[in-house]
Structure formats: structure tokens, C-alpha cells
Design a protein around this motif. Structure first.
Motif, mmCIF file in Angstrom:
data_model
loop_
_atom_site.group_PDB
_atom_site.id
_atom_site.type_symbol
_atom_site.label_atom_id
_atom_site.label_comp_id
_atom_site.label_asym_id
_atom_site.label_seq_id
_atom_site.Cartn_x
_atom_site.Cartn_y
_atom_site.Cartn_z
ATOM 1 N N ASP A 120 -2.198 0.066 2.260
ATOM 2 C CA ASP A 120 -2.963 0.942 1.361
ATOM 3 C C ASP A 120 -4.374 1.218 1.886
ATOM 4 O OD1 ASP A 120 -3.535 -1.717 0.997
ATOM 5 O OD2 ASP A 120 -3.530 -1.671 -1.193
ATOM 6 N N LEU A 121 -4.614 0.925 3.164
ATOM 7 C CA LEU A 121 -5.893 1.263 3.805
ATOM 8 C C LEU A 121 -5.635 2.044 5.094
ATOM 9 C CD1 LEU A 121 -7.789 -2.150 3.421
ATOM 10 C CD2 LEU A 121 -8.170 -0.058 2.088
ATOM 11 N N ASN A 122 -4.507 2.720 5.150
ATOM 12 C CA ASN A 122 -4.092 3.437 6.361
ATOM 13 C C ASN A 122 -4.696 4.837 6.363
ATOM 14 O OD1 ASN A 122 -2.743 3.726 8.810
ATOM 15 N ND2 ASN A 122 -0.854 4.433 7.846
ATOM 16 N N THR A 123 -6.027 4.872 6.431
ATOM 17 C CA THR A 123 -6.790 6.111 6.354
ATOM 18 C C THR A 123 -8.071 5.949 7.148
ATOM 19 O OG1 THR A 123 -8.159 7.447 4.846
ATOM 20 C CG2 THR A 123 -7.651 5.227 4.153
ATOM 21 N N THR A 137 -12.804 3.027 0.758
ATOM 22 C CA THR A 137 -11.886 2.443 -0.223
ATOM 23 C C THR A 137 -12.284 1.008 -0.541
ATOM 24 O OG1 THR A 137 -10.069 3.818 0.597
ATOM 25 C CG2 THR A 137 -9.473 1.880 -0.708
ATOM 26 N N LEU A 138 -12.600 0.230 0.486
ATOM 27 C CA LEU A 138 -13.028 -1.152 0.266
ATOM 28 C C LEU A 138 -14.335 -1.198 -0.521
ATOM 29 C CD1 LEU A 138 -12.164 -2.673 3.755
ATOM 30 C CD2 LEU A 138 -11.033 -3.190 1.581
ATOM 31 N N ALA A 139 -15.235 -0.254 -0.245
ATOM 32 C CA ALA A 139 -16.491 -0.196 -1.002
ATOM 33 C C ALA A 139 -16.216 0.028 -2.484
ATOM 34 C CB ALA A 139 -17.384 0.908 -0.456
ATOM 35 N N GLN A 140 -15.308 0.951 -2.785
ATOM 36 C CA GLN A 140 -14.972 1.226 -4.186
ATOM 37 C C GLN A 140 -14.377 -0.009 -4.862
ATOM 38 O OE1 GLN A 140 -15.104 4.502 -6.173
ATOM 39 N NE2 GLN A 140 -15.219 2.682 -7.463
ATOM 40 N N LEU A 141 -13.490 -0.705 -4.146
ATOM 41 C CA LEU A 141 -12.863 -1.892 -4.714
ATOM 42 C C LEU A 141 -13.883 -2.997 -4.979
ATOM 43 C CD1 LEU A 141 -9.604 -2.006 -2.557
ATOM 44 C CD2 LEU A 141 -9.831 -1.257 -4.936
ATOM 45 N N LEU A 142 -14.830 -3.169 -4.076
ATOM 46 C CA LEU A 142 -15.870 -4.186 -4.262
ATOM 47 C C LEU A 142 -16.787 -3.824 -5.425
ATOM 48 C CD1 LEU A 142 -16.673 -4.892 -0.518
ATOM 49 C CD2 LEU A 142 -15.774 -6.569 -2.157
ATOM 50 N N LEU A 143 -17.139 -2.551 -5.551
ATOM 51 C CA LEU A 143 -17.939 -2.112 -6.695
ATOM 52 C C LEU A 143 -17.186 -2.367 -7.992
ATOM 53 C CD1 LEU A 143 -19.375 1.279 -5.364
ATOM 54 C CD2 LEU A 143 -20.658 -0.835 -5.743
ATOM 55 N N SER A 166 -7.922 6.162 13.460
ATOM 56 C CA SER A 166 -6.853 7.043 12.994
ATOM 57 C C SER A 166 -5.768 6.243 12.283
ATOM 58 C CB SER A 166 -6.233 7.797 14.166
ATOM 59 O OG SER A 166 -7.189 8.648 14.780
ATOM 60 N N PRO A 167 -5.185 6.804 11.236
ATOM 61 C CA PRO A 167 -4.087 6.106 10.559
ATOM 62 C C PRO A 167 -2.874 5.988 11.465
ATOM 63 C CG PRO A 167 -4.315 8.356 9.725
ATOM 64 C CD PRO A 167 -5.495 8.107 10.608
ATOM 65 N N THR A 168 -2.042 5.012 11.172
ATOM 66 C CA THR A 168 -0.847 4.761 11.971
ATOM 67 C C THR A 168 0.371 5.410 11.333
ATOM 68 O OG1 THR A 168 -1.739 2.658 12.772
ATOM 69 C CG2 THR A 168 0.645 2.971 12.931
ATOM 70 N N GLU A 169 1.097 6.173 12.122
ATOM 71 C CA GLU A 169 2.352 6.772 11.677
ATOM 72 C C GLU A 169 3.498 5.946 12.246
ATOM 73 O OE1 GLU A 169 4.962 10.880 12.186
ATOM 74 O OE2 GLU A 169 2.896 10.785 12.914
ATOM 75 N N LEU A 170 4.343 5.438 11.377
ATOM 76 C CA LEU A 170 5.445 4.591 11.820
ATOM 77 C C LEU A 170 6.609 5.443 12.326
ATOM 78 C CD1 LEU A 170 5.493 1.722 9.155
ATOM 79 C CD2 LEU A 170 4.570 1.690 11.472
ATOM 80 N N SER A 171 6.355 6.127 13.421
ATOM 81 C CA SER A 171 7.403 6.927 14.053
ATOM 82 C C SER A 171 8.321 6.013 14.867
ATOM 83 C CB SER A 171 6.779 7.969 14.975
ATOM 84 O OG SER A 171 6.097 7.338 16.051
ATOM 85 N N ALA A 172 9.474 6.533 15.236
ATOM 86 C CA ALA A 172 10.404 5.758 16.061
ATOM 87 C C ALA A 172 9.756 5.400 17.392
ATOM 88 C CB ALA A 172 11.688 6.560 16.284
ATOM 89 N N GLU A 173 8.982 6.316 17.937
ATOM 90 C CA GLU A 173 8.304 6.074 19.208
ATOM 91 C C GLU A 173 7.297 4.943 19.071
ATOM 92 O OE1 GLU A 173 6.300 8.896 22.646
ATOM 93 O OE2 GLU A 173 5.858 9.330 20.544
#
Length: 377
Positions: free
Chosen positions: A335-338, A344-350, A296-303
Motif C-alpha cells: 500500500d506504499l507502491n507509489t 502517505t506515511l506523513a498522513q498516517l503519522l499525523l 518508481s512503483p513496481t509492476e509485478l509483470s511476468a518479466e
């Protein structure tokens, strides 16, 4: 014309970043098709997010994100890392496995158990994510190697002899003396080989890793690490170590951690740079990805920020923190917080000219081969 890896070796990091931002050389549906048809394995990853209560079941949102991720399997850490007496550590492993087994039983359409490499193929067919149980510290069996048989029966398939500190098996990467493996540590490597448990050396000291490579008669791995040549850090592996693991038939997994960028928030460009260096040193059959992060992506909440600060302070007080662990060095790439960061890494390597076959190996093919060779007794 598509570049070969050899032609790309001379590119500087500046050029690498520029090319990552360049127009796509492959259509988006090329990466999507490759991703959907490949075995995708996180060499160290965790379903869900960085929950304050790690014992809580996965939420409906987290389960949906696991499904969205497209991951075929993930090597999941159970148990503690060097902060408990052996029997307490063993009990923690059992409790964690029980909790994850219940998660699998409750959500069979999302999660599945992995005991054999064939289970990974079955997970791909079923559209679930297979969970591979592993330990990041051998403290639970350091006094009694017979416990390894029980751990194998419980489903453990990957084990690090040591974490950052020393135990009775050997030294971790933060021990200044670096005495390597003990006699018990060598015996443990031999037992793991016989049982069909992958030897993971990600947090081991230089000498411990070298001793384990020498002692093992099966391929070994750094499931989650970075390249020392690009960022000097005790968690990272030198070119010599990377070559040594590749020569065993093993695999080096690049993680997504601040250490790739010397403590700064990492980006996709940092991850790609370390992947490319590992490819140059080890070859295309010996590189993978082990995010060391959550699905899961990380949400930079105060908590979250407050909890991360407390966790970092606790790790430092226990002496298990590594250099560049800071209260703001969050454990994800901006930019990989998904959940589909592998896509995404596969697309960048291609885009950088690598073939679909090679990218498929990095996404999971190399780890599947490694698991087949080390788990099969």
C-alpha cells in the motif's frame, strides 16, 4: 485532543492497524502542505524502477515519477557489494558515478548533485531531487585507505564499512563469528571522520557497529534498517544499538522491506510500527526513513517476477542474501507502491497524533541535520 508520543506508547500493533484505517484526524491538505514545505530525504533510495538493465538511462516515465515524488534528496548506492576484488570494485564505483553524473547533466531540471548540505536546500528551492552518492561496502578501499580521499573527491558522502559478509575492514551482519572491526577498519572510520563522510552501519555486525560507534568522533547512522524488538533479523537493530547511535547524535532510518514483517509482503502499518518503536527508543531527533527501494512503483509483470527470482537466487549463491529473502518477498510495501509514499506515511503519522514538527523531522529534517554535522570538515 492530539495524543502525545508518550500516550501512544501503550498502543498494541492491533490498535495501530485499526487506527491507520480510521477516519483521518488531519485533512488531506494538511499532509500535502507539510510535504510540499518540508525537506524530504530518502536515507537510501534509487531513482527509477527495478530495471532489468541497471545501466540504462532513466526513461521519460521514470523521470516524471522522480518529479512527482516530491523527494528533495536521496542517498544513492553506487558500486558493488562484496563480490569483486578491490580494484574491480573501485572501477565499478567510478563507472556508476560517471553514469549518474551524466543523468544529472542530461536532466538538470529533475536531478542535481549533492556534495554539501547546502546542495540539499538548493535542490528544494529548484524543485529537483539531489543525489547523494554512497557505498554499501568498503571492499574497494580495504587494501588502500588512501582511496578514501579519491572517493570523497568523486562525491561519495556515505559509506558502510561492510555489507553482509566479511571484508578486511570488519564483519557484516551475516558473519557468525562477529569479530568486529579490524585495525584497518578503525583507521577507516577515523579517515571518514576527517574527510567528512557519514559512517553508515546498516549492514554491519553487532560488534562491528559497536566498534565503529566507539571509534567515531562524529555521529553515525543506520540509514536503512528495522527494529529487532519487532522482528528478529540480523539486519535489524536492537534497542541498545538504536540508543547508542542516537547518543552519538546519529539517525536510525526505517526501511520498507519484507524483513519488517518477517518475510511477508510489508504494509504501511508495518513501517509505522517500526518508526514508532524507533521513536520510543531513540527520540524524535534521531529517526528517519531509508526505503532501500526505488522511486518508481513496481509492476509485478511476468518479466519482473522472473528477474527477481534470478536475482534472489544469485544473491543466495554468492552468500550475500539475508534470512527471509525469498522469490516472492518483493521489495516494496503493497500500500506504499507509489512515488509519493513519503506523503502517505506523513498522513498516517499525523493521523496517529504526531505533530507536524515531529513528522517533518522524520521526513528529512533529521537527516539534513545529520549530513550538516558529518559532512562539514
Amino acid at each position: 485532543m492530539t495524543k502525545t508520543r508518550r500516550e501512544l506508547q501503550g498502543l498494541s500493533l492491533t490498535t495501530a492497524v485499526a487506527e491507520l484505517a480510521a477516519p483521518r484526524l488531519f485533512a488531506a491538505d494538511s499532509a500535502v502542505s507539510l510535504y510540499e514545505n518540508s525537506i524530504i530525504i530518502d536515507g537510501l533510495g534509487f531513482p527509477g524502477g527495478l530495471s532489468i538493465d541497471e545501466t540504462a538511462p532513466l526513461s521519460p516515465v521514470e523521470l516524471e515519477q522522480v518529479s512527482q515524488s516530491g523527494l528533495t534528496a536521496a542517498h544513492l548506492t553506487v558500486g558493488a557489494v562484496g563480490t569483486m576484488p578491490p580494484l574491480n570494485a573501485f572501477e565499478k564505483i567510478v563507472r556508476d558515478i560517471t553514469r549518474w553524473d551524466l543523468q544529472i547533466e542530461t536532466n538538470p531540471d529533475v536531478l542535481s548533485p549533492v556534495r554539501r548540505s547546502a546542495d540539499i536546500l538548493a535542490a528544494k528551492s529548484a524543485g529537483s531531487m539531489g543525489l547523494i552518492y554512497g557505498l554499501q561496502d568498503g571492499v574497494s578501499f580495504e587494501e588502500d585507505l588512501d582511496r578514501l580521499e579519491a572517493l570523497h573527491q568523486l562525491g561519495i558522502r556515505v559509506i558502510q564499512p561492510t555489507y553482509n559478509r566479511r571484508n578486511l575492514l570488519g564483519d557484516g551482519c551475516m558473519e557468525p563469528a562477529d569479530a568486529g572491526l579490524s585495525r584497518a577498519g578503525i583507521d577507516a572510520i577515523e579517515r571518514m571522520n576527517a574527510l567528512g563522510i557519514l559512517v553508515d552501519l546498516s549492514h554491519c555486525s553487532r560488534r562491528t557497529a559497536a566498534d565503529a560507534i566507539s571509534a567515531s568522533n562524529r555521529p553515525v547512522s543506520f540509514t536503512h534498517t528495522g527494529c529487532y524488538a519487532l522482528a528478529e533479523h540480523p539486519r535489524h537493530r536492537t534497542d541498545e544499538e538504536i540508543k547508542s547511535v542516537a547518543e552519538t547524535g546519529g539517525v536510525v532510518g526505517i526501511y520498507i522491506m519484507p524483513y519488517l514483517a518477517k518475510g511477508k509482503q510489508p504494509t504501511a502499518a508495518d513501517v509505522i510500527a517500526h518508526i514508532e518503536h524507533a521513536l520510543d527508543v531513540a527520540g524524535e531527533d534521531h529517526v528517519s526513513i531509508g526505503t532501500d527501494g526505488t522511486v518508481s512503483p513496481t509492476e509485478l509483470s511476468a518479466e519482473f517476477i522472473e528477474q527477481f527470482r534470478k536475482t534472489t537466487a544469485e544473491r543466495k549463491s554468492l552468500g550475500i542474501a539475508a534470512p527471509f529473502e525469498t522469490e516472492t518477498g518483493y521489495l516494496f510495501a503493497s500500500d506504499l507502491n507509489t512515488p509519493r509514499r513519503f506523503e502517505t506515511l506523513a498522513q498516517l503519522l499525523l493521523n496517529r497524533g504526531y505533530s507536524e514538527v515531529l513528522v517533518g523531522k522524520i521526513l528529512g529534517g533529521n537527516l539534513l541535520r545529520l549530513f550538516s554535522e558529518t559532512w562539514n570538515v
